[in-house]
Design a protein around this motif. Sequence first.
Motif, PDB file in Angstrom:
ATOM      1  N   CYS A  60       0.827  -1.209   0.000  1.00  0.00           N
ATOM      2  CA  CYS A  60       0.000   0.000   0.000  1.00  0.00           C
ATOM      3  C   CYS A  60       0.860   1.257   0.000  1.00  0.00           C
ATOM      4  CB  CYS A  60      -0.932   0.007   1.203  1.00  0.00           C
ATOM      5  SG  CYS A  60      -2.262  -1.212   1.138  1.00  0.00           S
ATOM      6  N   LYS A  61       1.965   1.226   0.731  1.00  0.00           N
ATOM      7  CA  LYS A  61       2.852   2.391   0.784  1.00  0.00           C
ATOM      8  C   LYS A  61       3.498   2.666  -0.570  1.00  0.00           C
ATOM      9  CE  LYS A  61       4.056   2.331   5.712  1.00  0.00           C
ATOM     10  NZ  LYS A  61       5.146   2.123   6.701  1.00  0.00           N
ATOM     11  N   VAL A  62       3.936   1.596  -1.244  1.00  0.00           N
ATOM     12  CA  VAL A  62       4.515   1.781  -2.581  1.00  0.00           C
ATOM     13  C   VAL A  62       3.440   2.317  -3.524  1.00  0.00           C
ATOM     14  CG1 VAL A  62       5.702   0.717  -4.533  1.00  0.00           C
ATOM     15  CG2 VAL A  62       6.184  -0.078  -2.218  1.00  0.00           C
ATOM     16  N   GLY A  63       2.231   1.756  -3.429  1.00  0.00           N
ATOM     17  CA  GLY A  63       1.127   2.238  -4.255  1.00  0.00           C
ATOM     18  C   GLY A  63       0.823   3.699  -4.015  1.00  0.00           C
ATOM     19  N   SER A  64       0.871   4.100  -2.752  1.00  0.00           N
ATOM     20  CA  SER A  64       0.629   5.492  -2.394  1.00  0.00           C
ATOM     21  C   SER A  64       1.682   6.406  -3.021  1.00  0.00           C
ATOM     22  CB  SER A  64       0.635   5.633  -0.871  1.00  0.00           C
ATOM     23  OG  SER A  64       0.428   6.967  -0.480  1.00  0.00           O
ATOM     24  N   CYS A  65       2.931   5.974  -2.992  1.00  0.00           N
ATOM     25  CA  CYS A  65       4.024   6.770  -3.579  1.00  0.00           C
ATOM     26  C   CYS A  65       3.886   6.873  -5.091  1.00  0.00           C
ATOM     27  CB  CYS A  65       5.378   6.166  -3.222  1.00  0.00           C
ATOM     28  SG  CYS A  65       5.825   6.277  -1.477  1.00  0.00           S
ATOM     29  N   SER A  66       3.591   5.741  -5.755  1.00  0.00           N
ATOM     30  CA  SER A  66       3.510   5.771  -7.216  1.00  0.00           C
ATOM     31  C   SER A  66       2.249   6.497  -7.681  1.00  0.00           C
ATOM     32  CB  SER A  66       3.563   4.349  -7.793  1.00  0.00           C
ATOM     33  OG  SER A  66       2.548   3.538  -7.254  1.00  0.00           O
ATOM     34  N   GLY A  67       1.144   6.322  -6.963  1.00  0.00           N
ATOM     35  CA  GLY A  67      -0.070   7.061  -7.297  1.00  0.00           C
ATOM     36  C   GLY A  67       0.137   8.556  -7.138  1.00  0.00           C
ATOM     37  N   GLY A  68       0.906   8.943  -6.119  1.00  0.00           N
ATOM     38  CA  GLY A  68       1.201  10.351  -5.896  1.00  0.00           C
ATOM     39  C   GLY A  68       2.108  10.947  -6.959  1.00  0.00           C
ATOM     40  N   SER A  69       2.934  10.094  -7.574  1.00  0.00           N
ATOM     41  CA  SER A  69       3.898  10.603  -8.551  1.00  0.00           C
ATOM     42  C   SER A  69       3.233  11.082  -9.834  1.00  0.00           C
ATOM     43  CB  SER A  69       4.935   9.518  -8.874  1.00  0.00           C
ATOM     44  OG  SER A  69       4.351   8.453  -9.612  1.00  0.00           O
ATOM     45  N   VAL A  70       2.171  10.385 -10.267  1.00  0.00           N
ATOM     46  CA  VAL A  70       1.587  10.691 -11.571  1.00  0.00           C
ATOM     47  C   VAL A  70       0.707  11.934 -11.539  1.00  0.00           C
ATOM     48  CG1 VAL A  70      -0.526   9.295 -11.352  1.00  0.00           C
ATOM     49  CG2 VAL A  70       0.540   9.598 -13.606  1.00  0.00           C
ATOM     50  N   ILE A  71       0.165  12.287 -10.380  1.00  0.00           N
ATOM     51  CA  ILE A  71      -0.757  13.426 -10.328  1.00  0.00           C
ATOM     52  C   ILE A  71      -0.029  14.764 -10.242  1.00  0.00           C
ATOM     53  CG2 ILE A  71      -2.527  11.991  -9.259  1.00  0.00           C
ATOM     54  CD1 ILE A  71      -2.006  13.385  -6.616  1.00  0.00           C
ATOM     55  N   ARG A  72       1.296  14.713 -10.278  1.00  0.00           N
ATOM     56  CA  ARG A  72       2.085  15.941 -10.210  1.00  0.00           C
ATOM     57  C   ARG A  72       2.290  16.587 -11.589  1.00  0.00           C
ATOM     58  NH1 ARG A  72       5.500  16.689  -5.879  1.00  0.00           N
ATOM     59  NH2 ARG A  72       7.286  17.127  -7.229  1.00  0.00           N
ATOM     60  N   SER A  73       1.801  15.917 -12.642  1.00  0.00           N
ATOM     61  CA  SER A  73       1.887  16.487 -13.993  1.00  0.00           C
ATOM     62  C   SER A  73       0.698  15.992 -14.809  1.00  0.00           C
ATOM     63  CB  SER A  73       3.208  16.103 -14.668  1.00  0.00           C
ATOM     64  OG  SER A  73       3.306  14.702 -14.806  1.00  0.00           O
ATOM     65  N   LEU A  74       0.542  16.563 -16.003  1.00  0.00           N
ATOM     66  CA  LEU A  74      -0.603  16.265 -16.848  1.00  0.00           C
ATOM     67  C   LEU A  74      -0.467  14.892 -17.502  1.00  0.00           C
ATOM     68  CD1 LEU A  74      -3.035  18.125 -17.425  1.00  0.00           C
ATOM     69  CD2 LEU A  74      -1.906  18.823 -19.535  1.00  0.00           C
ATOM     70  N   GLY A  75      -1.553  14.100 -17.477  1.00  0.00           N
ATOM     71  CA  GLY A  75      -1.574  12.816 -18.165  1.00  0.00           C
ATOM     72  C   GLY A  75      -1.224  11.639 -17.282  1.00  0.00           C
ATOM     73  N   GLY A  76      -1.429  10.423 -17.831  1.00  0.00           N
ATOM     74  CA  GLY A  76      -1.230   9.194 -17.062  1.00  0.00           C
ATOM     75  C   GLY A  76       0.158   8.602 -17.154  1.00  0.00           C
ATOM     76  N   GLU A  77       1.119   9.361 -17.708  1.00  0.00           N
ATOM     77  CA  GLU A  77       2.499   8.889 -17.804  1.00  0.00           C
ATOM     78  C   GLU A  77       3.364   9.692 -16.845  1.00  0.00           C
ATOM     79  OE1 GLU A  77       5.761   7.773 -21.276  1.00  0.00           O
ATOM     80  OE2 GLU A  77       4.244   9.301 -21.697  1.00  0.00           O
ATOM     81  N   VAL A  78       4.148   9.007 -16.024  1.00  0.00           N
ATOM     82  CA  VAL A  78       4.988   9.673 -15.019  1.00  0.00           C
ATOM     83  C   VAL A  78       6.242  10.229 -15.685  1.00  0.00           C
ATOM     84  CG1 VAL A  78       6.244   9.395 -12.844  1.00  0.00           C
ATOM     85  CG2 VAL A  78       4.127   8.102 -13.249  1.00  0.00           C
TER      86      VAL A  78
END
Length: 368
Positions: free
Chosen positions: A326-344
């Motif tokens: 869950c912690k890894v998921g939280s980190c990766s989910g948080g990474s993508v919302i910092r910019s436009l689109g579904g690609e980190v």
Amino acid sequence: MGAETLVNNGEAQLQLEAKAPVILGLQPLALVDHVARVDESLLDQIPGETGGSIPVEITELEHILSQLKKHIVASADDRCPMKTMAGGSVANTIRGLSSGFGVKCGMIGAYGDDEQGQLFVSNMNISGVNISRLRKKKGHTAQCVCLVDALGNRTMRPCLSNAVKVQGDELTKEDFSGSKWLVMRYGIFNLEVIQASIRIAKKEGLSISLDLASFEMVRNFREPLLQLLESGNIDLCFANEDEAKELLRGERNTDPEAALEYLSKYCRWAVVTLGPKGCIAKHGKEIVRVPAVGEINAVDATGAGDLFAGGFLYGLVKGLSLEECCKVGSCSGGSVIRSLGGEVTPENWQWMYKQMQIKGLSLPDIRN
């Protein structure tokens, strides 16, 4: 002779597993996303609820795209106010697992012999995804317009009509052999190929992950979904808070905890994501609640659940605990919302690695 045959068969199986992707994504239709930050007036013109995802015809998609230039809201954070990239929930998850976590991944699906199809294949290939299971067909590739408001919430209007797709009878055991996980997204229009994939994947020993797609999909096609979940073939299920509520519609208790309890009856791992409040998850008798990563600058929520799923699956593949997954998921989910689109972006992958270190999680062995 018999013993020699067994040894040779064993070696062949090991070679197959070494070559096969660890995680496969089933996305019957390749999809190209057009992502833009827009003002509220455009969202008011579009049929359907804001914040959800409902299919549109090509004329409606083209109309929305034609209106974008009048309604795009520029931001100093965006190098480009509109991005076009390979899209789809499963593609987002698989691409993230490959490029951000270094997991060997592949895609099953079909793309058209058009510009959008070539863009999809190129984007996935550059991200290190095995594309050998993607079928090229004559016809159009599916497209989706993703409209992002000032708060980072996204309204999605996919155009799937007349798009090429892989059919259930085209799938073979070779598509699945040697892999460990199959990642899928619920969709009533893809139910036949989903069921065919499950049958073959289970025979080949794969575990299956299912995302519930959207609250509209759960609301409008709830009964087939319940049958799918209650079949016992789904090993891991992801639902967000809105989808969880629709899943239990008509019940006295429709809160996320009740949905988690329902899902855990049929799935080995059950996860309900709660946006800024983090997530809850259950495996066996263990239940964990993990907060979201703090201090996130939410630019666009597109792909948040998809990248959360990727991080969680990475944790399962690496043998991490439920809480660590869950912690890894939280980190990766948080990474993508910092910019436009579904690609980190590369910068946001670095942000994620830093967050993982802060939480005491070991970093993935990324390819050089």
